[in-house]
Design an enzyme around this catalytic site. Sequence first.
Site, PDB file in Angstrom:
ATOM      1  CB  CYS A   1      23.878 -12.459 -47.019  1.00 38.81           C
ATOM      2  SG  CYS A   1      23.913 -12.035 -48.781  1.00 38.81           S
TER       3      CYS A   1
ATOM      4  CB  CYS B   1      26.785 -14.211 -49.137  1.00 40.86           C
ATOM      5  SG  CYS B   1      27.446 -15.888 -49.004  1.00 40.86           S
TER       6      CYS B   1
END
Length: 250
Positions: free
Chosen positions: A122, A231
Amino acid sequence: MTAIELYARPSADFAARHAHAVALLQSAASEHRGRIVQATSLGAEDMVLTDLIARHTVGIAIGTLQTGALHAETLALIPRIEERYGLRVEIHEPDHAAVVHFVGRHGEKAMYESIELRKRCCAIRKLEPLSRMLDGREAWITGLRREQSHHRAEVPFRDLDDHGRVKLNPLADWSWNDIWHYIATNDVPYNPLHDQFYPSIGCAPCTRAIAVGEDFRAGRWWWEDEKAKECGLHVAQDTPPAVSMIGARP
């Protein structure tokens, strides 16, 4: 049955929520003239925001993260936005060499191995490109809503991110039904995956449809503990990462 048929029912005070969102966007555009961007994930909420920005000719740029792992249906929305609204969508991609190095070392399915590897993925595909999108800007707009998850239950309309930029969440008090009422009423383009029970859509390897009764974000990183399901885009840097995993590799 489409998402519109399932969900499009306004709250009793929808008109007030709508007016507040528009006023917040207009005020922010005036306050941060030329230095504000909507960071769109191209999900239903963000499509509503883009429509509001275009419909009310608010001077806010539109930017998105092309992570290299998005669904084709998500990517198809970019030219639709540009054609429908006459707005250019900034596309920010991850550093190609960083992606190649990560995949080469950890494999295409590294995100399933550990939370640490998933968050590193991420960071490469989302956080670093986002930092470039926000560079030189004073404020940004997101589609965060309080109803989306327990973690987001107290999302404010206005906040500061870790770099002191103003972060605005005009739809914080909107319900999922409000979102779809607006989409239906204004014929807003949306991702067809929403019609297949994908309420929250991210990268393809990390998104699945949800079942009846599951939470809104149950289809995101479904193999992880609930507390880990972010994320990093909307989490303060001093937030400690969750470490537990549940389930097996998909």
